[in-house]
Motif scaffolding. Structure first.
Motif, short mmCIF file in Angstrom:
data_model
loop_
_atom_site.label_atom_id
_atom_site.label_comp_id
_atom_site.label_asym_id
_atom_site.label_seq_id
_atom_site.Cartn_x
_atom_site.Cartn_y
_atom_site.Cartn_z
N GLU A 145 -1.11 -2.20 11.52
CA GLU A 145 -2.21 -2.80 12.27
C GLU A 145 -3.56 -2.53 11.64
O GLU A 145 -4.59 -2.95 12.17
CB GLU A 145 -2.19 -2.27 13.71
CG GLU A 145 -0.96 -2.73 14.51
CD GLU A 145 -0.91 -2.13 15.89
OE1 GLU A 145 -1.81 -1.33 16.22
OE2 GLU A 145 0.02 -2.47 16.65
N GLY A 146 -3.59 -1.83 10.51
CA GLY A 146 -4.83 -1.58 9.80
C GLY A 146 -5.73 -0.55 10.42
O GLY A 146 -6.93 -0.48 10.11
N GLU A 147 -5.19 0.31 11.29
CA GLU A 147 -5.99 1.33 11.95
C GLU A 147 -6.25 2.54 11.07
O GLU A 147 -7.21 3.29 11.30
CB GLU A 147 -5.32 1.77 13.25
CG GLU A 147 -5.17 0.64 14.27
CD GLU A 147 -4.47 1.10 15.53
OE1 GLU A 147 -4.22 2.33 15.66
OE2 GLU A 147 -4.18 0.26 16.39
N VAL A 148 -5.41 2.77 10.09
CA VAL A 148 -5.58 3.89 9.16
C VAL A 148 -5.35 3.38 7.74
O VAL A 148 -4.75 2.32 7.53
CB VAL A 148 -4.60 5.05 9.47
CG1 VAL A 148 -4.91 5.67 10.82
CG2 VAL A 148 -3.15 4.58 9.43
N ASP A 149 -5.84 4.16 6.77
CA ASP A 149 -5.68 3.78 5.36
C ASP A 149 -4.36 4.27 4.78
O ASP A 149 -3.80 3.63 3.88
CB ASP A 149 -6.84 4.35 4.54
CG ASP A 149 -8.19 3.85 5.02
OD1 ASP A 149 -8.38 2.63 5.02
OD2 ASP A 149 -9.03 4.68 5.40
N ALA A 150 -3.90 5.43 5.24
CA ALA A 150 -2.67 6.02 4.72
C ALA A 150 -2.03 6.84 5.82
O ALA A 150 -2.63 7.10 6.87
CB ALA A 150 -2.96 6.88 3.49
N ALA A 151 -0.79 7.27 5.58
CA ALA A 151 -0.09 8.04 6.60
C ALA A 151 1.00 8.86 5.96
O ALA A 151 1.49 8.56 4.86
CB ALA A 151 0.50 7.12 7.66
N ILE A 152 1.38 9.92 6.66
CA ILE A 152 2.53 10.73 6.28
C ILE A 152 3.69 10.28 7.15
O ILE A 152 3.58 10.26 8.38
CB ILE A 152 2.26 12.23 6.50
CG1 ILE A 152 0.99 12.66 5.75
CG2 ILE A 152 3.44 13.07 6.05
CD1 ILE A 152 0.55 14.08 6.05
N VAL A 153 4.79 9.89 6.53
CA VAL A 153 5.91 9.33 7.28
C VAL A 153 7.21 10.04 6.90
O VAL A 153 7.27 10.80 5.93
CB VAL A 153 6.06 7.81 7.04
CG1 VAL A 153 4.82 7.06 7.51
CG2 VAL A 153 6.31 7.53 5.56
N GLN A 154 8.22 9.74 7.67
CA GLN A 154 9.53 10.36 7.50
C GLN A 154 10.52 9.34 6.96
O GLN A 154 10.52 8.18 7.39
CB GLN A 154 9.99 10.88 8.86
CG GLN A 154 11.40 11.42 8.90
CD GLN A 154 11.79 11.76 10.33
OE1 GLN A 154 11.05 12.44 11.04
NE2 GLN A 154 12.95 11.28 10.76
N GLY A 155 11.32 9.73 6.00
CA GLY A 155 12.31 8.85 5.44
C GLY A 155 13.26 8.30 6.49
O GLY A 155 13.65 9.00 7.42
N GLY A 156 13.63 7.03 6.32
CA GLY A 156 14.56 6.40 7.25
C GLY A 156 13.92 5.79 8.47
O GLY A 156 14.62 5.29 9.34
N THR A 157 12.58 5.80 8.54
CA THR A 157 11.90 5.27 9.72
C THR A 157 11.10 4.00 9.45
O THR A 157 10.44 3.48 10.34
CB THR A 157 10.94 6.33 10.30
OG1 THR A 157 9.96 6.67 9.31
CG2 THR A 157 11.70 7.58 10.72
N ALA A 158 11.14 3.48 8.22
CA ALA A 158 10.33 2.31 7.87
C ALA A 158 10.78 1.10 8.68
O ALA A 158 11.97 0.77 8.72
CB ALA A 158 10.44 2.01 6.38
N PRO A 159 9.84 0.39 9.33
CA PRO A 159 10.20 -0.81 10.09
C PRO A 159 10.50 -1.97 9.14
O PRO A 159 10.06 -1.96 7.98
CB PRO A 159 8.94 -1.08 10.92
CG PRO A 159 7.83 -0.49 10.12
CD PRO A 159 8.41 0.70 9.43
#
Length: 457
Positions: A96-110
């Motif tokens: 949604e463009g609310e942040v520039d980057a993020a820390i994410v967890q493997g296996g959770t990508a939509p």
């Protein structure tokens, strides 16, 4: 009757185009146009404010974000960490463009995330901790097993389990594992899966409000250390970790060895076999390349201790759900360039961005400047030759015996006008000899015309 003189061209004198000022002005104009056109391709300056979605307060993601913020601050950029419920919410905020980057967890990508987002660098393995209350398990479930004996995840069936807040990667992972066990669709089990995560889930477990709680978190996190040392709380050693890692490639089997978290208190008190997704950084494709560079450098220079795995596999460009950014790959493999190693970040970034302006400088401006002296020489000689061409016409007329008086008067008028124009023309010092020779020749032709007029009268 005297013949009517033929029409004569007006003197070109000082009105002739192509003088030194015109040549240098043209070069300046072309240089400005080239620079303006090239400027359209200059990358914008790095932003002064960057947002990074992390995770729940007190978690490992928040700690990582704090390390990055210090790194950015040293380079004159403010990195704001945005607390969230976890990886699922982080993906949504990115899309949604609310942040520039993020820390994410493997296996959770939509689905479709790779259309707008790019992976940057893998950070670490974040194990799935499943803590349970010893008194909450039925003796029939554990039989004669001790806490250090690996158990199946479905051993916890029937307990109230905190599986992570809505939007967290922990919740997504636990539901995936339960689905693999055929339990996710069980209506009886679903009623016992509570949307609690982080500090809320930990407190509920300590208070006995839930029988078990799941966390995807670094072993260094204070919350994990608190639960490992809490009396009556044990960490489930997952006997099917190897099997799950074969079926779900984004998971790796890891062992948290006895005493590795705190050797003095011997935490954990026994080896714990767990599943661990990789944690990695993701950014939007339109995120400024300087931000990508700083995030990659920040992770590469991190002195973080990895308590699971071999300790040498991170940071890495592997174990991501979406394709890796080519810029991130470049910075990861080559490191900071010469400018960034020897100049302040803002100065190196400025030089790096404006390097494209060298193209018009080398291909247009410098060549034009080099040929300008020759152009000025050609221009001045061209003007002088055109003035001499008029003198030659008059000289040829004086060579005839039947030149009408009216034509001689016209020639004299033309010579006076030519002398005036030449005298009003600015000439570089290097051409003064030719300039004065021309004026002497004009004076000589005027004298000859006057003598012919005197004889004719």
């Amino acid at each position: 009757m005297a013949a009517t003189p033929a029409p004569r061209k007006p003197s070109l004198g000082a009105r002739l185009p192509g003088g030194p000022l015109a040549i240098w002005g043209g070069i300046l104009l072309l240089g400005i146009v080239a620079l303006v056109v090239t400027w359209q391709f200059v990358e914008p300056a790095p932003p002064r404010h960057v947002t990074l979605a992390t995770g729940t307060a007190g978690g490992a993601y928040e700690q990582i974000g704090s390390e990055y913020a210090d790194w950015f601050q040293d380079r004159g950029i403010t990195l704001e960490t945005v607390a969230t419920e976890g990886a699922t919410e982080n993906w949504q905020r990115l899309l949604e463009g609310e942040v520039d980057a993020a820390i994410v967890q493997g296996g959770t990508a939509p689905p479709g995330a790779d259309e707008q987002l790019e992976g940057l660098v893998s950070v670490a393995h974040e194990p799935l901790f499943v803590f349970y209350r010893d008194d909450a398990l039925n003796a029939a479930q554990l039989l004669d097993s001790r806490p250090d004996t690996p158990q199946r995840l479905d051993t916890l069936s029937g307990l109230r389990i905190a599986i992570g807040a809505e939007g967290s990667g922990t919740r997504t992972l636990v539901l995936t594992l339960l689905e693999e066990l055929g339990l996710a669709g069980s209506e009886a089990l679903e009623t016992d899966l509570l949307p609690l995560g982080g500090a809320a889930a930990s407190q509920a477990l300590l208070d006995g409000e839930v029988g078990a709680a799941a966390f995807v978190m670094s072993p260094n996190a204070p919350l994990v250390q608190e639960l490992l040392s809490a009396p009556g709380i044990s960490a489930l050693s997952q006997s099917q970790a190897l099997s799950f890692s074969q079926r779900l490639p984004y998971l790796a089997p890891v062992t948290l060895f006895e005493g590795v978290v705190d050797p003095r208190r011997n935490l954990p008190p026994h080896d714990v076999l767990m599943l661990a997704p990789a944690t990695y950084l993701v950014s939007r494709k339109d995120t400024h390349r300087a931000v990508v560079q700083l995030l990659v450098e920040a992770e590469q220079r991190s002195q973080r201790v990895h308590l699971v795995g071999n300790g040498n596999e991170f940071p890495s460009l592997e174990q991501m759900d979406i394709p890796v950014s080519e810029e991130a790959r470049y910075f990861f493999q080559r490191g900071p360039g010469f400018l960034h190693r020897h100049l302040p970040f803002w100065a190196a970034s400025l030089v790096d961005r404006t390097a494209i302006l060298i193209i018009p400088l080398l291909t247009i401006i410098i060549p034009l400047v080099r040929i300008a002296p020759a152009a000025v020489t050609w221009s001045m000689r061209r003007r002088i030759f055109r003035w001499y061409r008029q003198l030659r016409v008059i000289d040829e007329e004086l060579g005839r015996h039947d030149v009408p008086v009216a034509r001689l008067e016209s020639d004299l008028e033309q010579l006076e006008k030519l002398d005036h124009d030449v005298s009003e023309t600015e000439v570089p010092l290097s051409y003064m000899e030719e300039f004065y020779n021309l004026r002497l020749h004009i004076a000589y032709m005027r004298q000859r015309v006057r003598e012919r007029l005197d004889r004719a009268n």
